[in-house]
Design an enzyme around this catalytic site. Structure first.
Site, mmCIF file in Angstrom:
data_model
loop_
_atom_site.group_PDB
_atom_site.id
_atom_site.type_symbol
_atom_site.label_atom_id
_atom_site.label_comp_id
_atom_site.label_asym_id
_atom_site.label_seq_id
_atom_site.Cartn_x
_atom_site.Cartn_y
_atom_site.Cartn_z
ATOM 1 N N CYS A 165 0.837 -1.204 0.000
ATOM 2 C CA CYS A 165 0.000 0.000 0.000
ATOM 3 C C CYS A 165 0.877 1.262 0.000
ATOM 4 O O CYS A 165 1.636 1.454 -0.935
ATOM 5 C CB CYS A 165 -1.007 -0.021 1.147
ATOM 6 S SG CYS A 165 -2.355 1.173 0.889
ATOM 7 N N HIS A 207 -3.798 -4.800 -0.412
ATOM 8 C CA HIS A 207 -3.364 -5.379 0.860
ATOM 9 C C HIS A 207 -3.432 -6.907 0.795
ATOM 10 O O HIS A 207 -4.508 -7.465 1.005
ATOM 11 C CB HIS A 207 -4.269 -4.889 1.995
ATOM 12 C CG HIS A 207 -4.044 -3.464 2.363
ATOM 13 N ND1 HIS A 207 -3.127 -3.078 3.306
ATOM 14 C CD2 HIS A 207 -4.602 -2.322 1.889
ATOM 15 C CE1 HIS A 207 -3.124 -1.763 3.416
ATOM 16 N NE2 HIS A 207 -4.011 -1.272 2.563
ATOM 17 N N GLU A 219 -2.449 -8.924 2.966
ATOM 18 C CA GLU A 219 -2.773 -9.413 4.319
ATOM 19 C C GLU A 219 -4.263 -9.296 4.630
ATOM 20 O O GLU A 219 -4.733 -9.835 5.631
ATOM 21 C CB GLU A 219 -1.929 -8.660 5.361
ATOM 22 C CG GLU A 219 -2.391 -7.265 5.734
ATOM 23 C CD GLU A 219 -2.016 -6.176 4.740
ATOM 24 O OE1 GLU A 219 -1.657 -6.495 3.594
ATOM 25 O OE2 GLU A 219 -2.110 -4.986 5.105
#
Lengths: 211, 257
Positions: free
Chosen positions: A81, A190, A192
């Site tokens: 990001c 992202h 994650e």
């Protein structure tokens, strides 16, 4: 087991990055310790919020030099990001110009779209030969949340250097969604927070980039 | 291809337990928000929202623990709202593993909180939650006809709901959670008129909430301008599954994950 450091320079939710990497088998430490960040098998540079604040935070822990040192030795770095955005030359947010790490030429600027932030799950245009997205379907979606991005890829072409692989996404207009450049890789989305698809990207990075 | 319409289940959590009735079989503990989060993740939810309805301060720490345990196991975005008063409250939730925080009453009392929070953490994690209703008969009229309420819709504030959404964006909110208190609980469909009115004045994402009763209610909310749709009871009671909502959205030629 790969030893991964998630660089802690005061930016947002790091727990998710830590846990997502553990989920795919990494030994993860969240720290700003210079030695640990230099020595790790892989360094993850997260980042949320304003470009200027992230860059200031990164400089405060000497993160820009740690990245530089690692890359000089061919040691893997993954930006996520705003952690991707700061790898470019320049960030322009709300009229404020902030010098980035300059690993790639280009400017991070406001996207032209009807609704911002670009928030949600979007598809990618992945170039052939990608390592990060190997094994994923073409319509796989990843979670984005950002208002700024790299709208033009301006790295000069070379006859001898292998060109970075640039993945694009579209929200109002095209923007850079990921770059794979030897030891240096980055994603605007992202991983994650992108469920199983994100785990697959992190797994690919651990296995084929960090090794 | 474009960004997908997000389908978001919302869990009311009181002192670490899911409040509203839950109708899932095969669950070890349907009252555990973490377990529920896992189920919704597996069903294809695009995000999760926890609304903390805990009154006591000890319950607040319990909520942080719930957020921590959820972030440990569920790898999709998590928004936490309810009872947030200060930027330190937001900081604690983000550190526990929340990605976004929903601010409601505290912003009505002190709008600067939105500016302070967005400056410190970035707009992307500040959701302005607007509980709105038609101004009731005898109430002070507002320009749009809708007013912001507090206390779960029981108390009117006289603040114009549409203007408040626009103001919220100006102050730095990155998203509007628009909850119709008139439609809430009716299962008669979203308040399309209100979604259209708010969409017209903001260019940050709008989450439509309140009124979902059947899968057919979802596509019109998106056509009215919602970027995401949120529901609670219909999901918890198993009346509608996440996958069914996505199938109907897909049939309506809207993009879903």
């Amino acid at each position: 087991m790969s030893r991964i450091v998630v660089l802690d320079y005061g930016s947002g939710n790091l727990r998710s990055a830590e846990r997502a990497l553990q989920r795919v088998g990494a030994d993860v430490t969240v720290t700003a310790d210079r030695h640990a960040a230099l020595e790790a098998d892989g360094l993850v540079v997260p980042g949320v919020g304003a470009y200027a604040a992230c860059m200031a935070g990164l400089r405060a822990v000497d993160g820009h030099r740690i990245i530089e040192r690692r890359l000089a030795g061919g040691r893997p770095v993954l930006g996520i990001c705003v952690g991707m955005q700061v790898l470019f030359e320049l960030g322009v947010e709300w009229g404020e110009r902030t010098e980035g790490c300059g690993q790639w030429p280009g400017t991070v600027e406001k996207l032209k779209a009807d609704v911002l932030p670009h928030m949600g799950w979007n598809t990618l245009r992945v170039p052939t030969g990608s390592t990060l997205f190997a094994g994923l379907d073409a319509d796989t979606r990843f979670y984005f949340v950002h208002s700024f991005g790299v709208r033009h890829w301006t790295l000069e072409e070379s006859e001898v250097l292998r060109p970075p692989l640039v993945t694009w996404a579209h929200h109002g207009e095209d923007f850079v969604a990921a770059v794979e450049n030897g030891a240096l890789a980055a994603t605007q989305f992202h991983p994650e927070k992108s469920g199983d698809a994100g785990a697959a990207v992190l797994r690919n990075w651990l296995r084929d980039v960090v090794g | 291809m474009a960004v997908a319409v997000r389908v978001i289940p919302c869990l009311d959590v009181d002192a670490g337990r899911v409040v509203k009735g839950v109708n899932f079989t095969d669950l070890r503990d349907a009252g555990d928000p973490v377990e529920m989060a896992r189920v919704y993740d597996a069903e294809g939810a695009d995000e999760l929202t926890f609304l903390d309805v805990t009154a006591s301060s000890s319950g607040r720490d319990t909520m942080l623990d719930v957020v921590r345990r959820t972030a440990d196991q569920v790898f999709i975005p998590l928004t936490v709202g309810g009872g947030i008063r200060t930027t330190d409250d937001i900081d604690a939730l983000l550190r526990a593993g929340a990605d976004k925080t929903g601010i409601n009453t505290a912003a009505i009392a002190r709008p600067e909180l939105l500016a302070e929070a967005s400056r410190r953490f970035g707009s992307q994690c500040i959701v302005l939650s607007v509980d709105a209703r038609k101004v009731p008969e005898g109430g002070e009229p507002t320009p749009s006809g809708w007013e912001v309420t507090t206390h779960g819709g029981r108390r009117g504030t006289g603040i114009d709901a549409v203007e408040w959404a626009a103001r919220g964006q100006e102050l730095g909110a990155g998203e509007i959670l628009l909850n119709s208190m008139d439609a809430d609980g009716t299962q008669a469909g979203f308040d399309l008129e209100m979604i259209t009115a708010v969409r017209a004045v903001v260019d940050i994402p709008v989450i439509a909430s309140g009124g979902a009763g059947t899968v057919e209610h979802f596509p019109p909310a998106v056509r009215a301008g919602a970027d995401a749709v949120l529901a609670a009871s219909v999901f918890h009671f198993g009346l509608i599954r996440i996958g069914e909502v996505k199938a109907v959205l897909r049939d309506a030629r809207l993009e879903v994950r």
